[in-house]
Design an enzyme around this catalytic site. Structure first.
Site, PDB file in Angstrom:
ATOM      1  N   LEU A  50       0.935  -0.965  -0.028  1.00 24.13           N
ATOM      2  CA  LEU A  50       0.218  -0.337   0.116  1.00 24.13           C
ATOM      3  C   LEU A  50       0.996   1.260   0.278  1.00 24.13           C
ATOM      4  O   LEU A  50       1.569   1.434   0.655  1.00 24.13           O
ATOM      5  CB  LEU A  50      -0.983   0.203   1.390  1.00 24.13           C
ATOM      6  CG  LEU A  50      -2.146  -1.018   1.358  1.00 24.13           C
ATOM      7  CD1 LEU A  50      -2.613  -1.104   2.732  1.00 24.13           C
ATOM      8  CD2 LEU A  50      -3.367  -0.541   0.045  1.00 24.13           C
ATOM      9  N   SER A  51       0.489   2.042  -0.430  1.00 25.35           N
ATOM     10  CA  SER A  51       1.426   3.272  -1.023  1.00 25.35           C
ATOM     11  C   SER A  51       0.995   4.413   0.403  1.00 25.35           C
ATOM     12  O   SER A  51      -0.367   3.846   0.923  1.00 25.35           O
ATOM     13  CB  SER A  51       0.896   3.882  -2.399  1.00 25.35           C
ATOM     14  OG  SER A  51       1.411   3.106  -3.410  1.00 25.35           O
TER      15      SER A  51
END
Length: 358
Positions: free
Chosen positions: A63-64
């Site tokens: 996940l960014s």
């Protein structure tokens, strides 16, 4: 990448911080972020880090940072009915938020390299549809994910209104990405350490704008050393919704609108869960030092302001502890109640509810 805003105690607190820092700037993007709890996309045991403005990776799952997703969502300028392609769709977190904005007559496709991540994304999507309280508050365009390398998309694939690439794009792949975009469309991708917004203004004309300095892992390229041509990635087809599906969309829309109108007429709009108040930190100023043995120890000097904040914090803690004893009222799902009251067979009610159990 990340750390641009303070960590939140929960999803709402994180969104408040992103708004305050001007990463989230529009109401529809804010609503999408609040509707999808970022913590739901973390593995068990890692959720404590979900509301920090940091990227997270475990195996192939990634996940960014929230500030990156915020800038991407704003830069895409999403509207109802648009087609969206997510290259490197990962957990499906971003695609699900996009689906809340583009609505049931949009197109929502994702390409992901790793089979296990696509399976994870489908599990999370199914959990959102069946269990999330937010699902009945929106009209949703369900994402469709396929496994494959996004640099091997079939040359006869359709084009999209909006595209996001979640991995670093090398300069020699820039034109490949642009060809997937419709005229008037927007492509957001990291290129040369800049998150870049590219608008296709004509058949062969483009406008580019740098949004944010970023650091992304590069796109994985197929190894062609053995001379074998990799399989082309076939994107999901763009199909027309069935009459049955269209009926469900319009029935739910009509009932939702009626419910909202009646609530407004009574002056009792649906309650929003009360957010926890942020506790103000007591800041101490250091302005004196004392010797203890042979060590120089800072001695905090308290001001009237410090004492006032401390007293207010104590009052808030006492109030919160009192409120904690009161049982929390369950949120009413008025759309569900209205559907269940319809004079219809139970099987049809279940269909209208997307087979949700709550």
């Amino acid at each position: 990448m990340g750390g641009a805003v303070s960590a939140g105690e929960d999803n709402d607190d994180l969104i408040d911080n992103l708004k305050e820092a001007q990463y989230i700037r529009t109401e529809k993007v804010e609503q999408a972020f609040r509707a999808i709890d970022r913590g739901d996309y973390y593995l068990e045991g890692y959720r404590d880090n979900a509301y920090k403005d940091l990227a997270w990776k475990h195996g192939n799952i990634h996940l960014s940072a929230p500030c990156i997703y915020s800038e991407v969502m704003e830069a895409l300028k999403l509207q109802q009915g648009l087609s969206f392609l997510n290259l490197g769709s990962g957990t499906g977190y971003l695609s699900t938020m996009v689906g809340l904005i583009i609505g049931p007559f949009g197109v929502n496709h994702g390409v992901e390299l790793h089979t296990d991540v696509v399976e994870y994304a489908r599990e999370k999507l199914d959990d959102f549809i069946k269990n999330s309280d937010s699902f009945d508050k929106f009209e949703f365009c369900e994402p469709s994910f396929v496994v494959g390398n996004c640099l091997e998309i079939s040359s006869d694939s359709h084009q999209y209104d909006r595209i996001y690439c979640g991995a670093g794009v090398q300069k020699d792949h820039e034109n490949y990405m642009k060809i997937l975009l419709k005229v008037g469309g927007i492509l957001v991708m990291p290129i040369e350490d800049q998150l870049t917004q590219i608008t296709r203004t004509g058949q062969s004309t483009w406008e580019s704008k740098n949004i944010l300095a970023v650091s992304f892992a590069p796109l994985v390229q197929q190894n062609r050393a053995d001379g074998c041509k990799p399989d082309a990635v076939k994107l999901p087809p763009i199909s027309v919704r069935s009459l049955q599906d269209l009926s469900r969309i319009y029935i739910r829309r009509t009932l939702r609108n009626l419910t909202n109108e009646e609530a407004l007429a009574r002056g009792t709009p649906q309650k929003v869960p009360q957010k926890r108040k942020r506790r103000r930190c007591r800041r101490r100023r250091i302005n004196t030092y004392v010797f203890v043995g042979n060590q120089l120890i800072p001695q905090p000097a308290e001001s009237e302001e410090d004492e006032r904040i401390e007293d207010e914090n104590k009052e808030e803690e006492e109030k919160d502890s009192g409120e904690a004893l009161k049982p929390e009222e369950p949120q009413l799902n008025l759309l569900r109640d209205r559907i269940m009251a319809l004079p219809l067979p139970e099987s049809l009610k279940a269909y209208l509810l997307y087979y949700r159990e709550k």
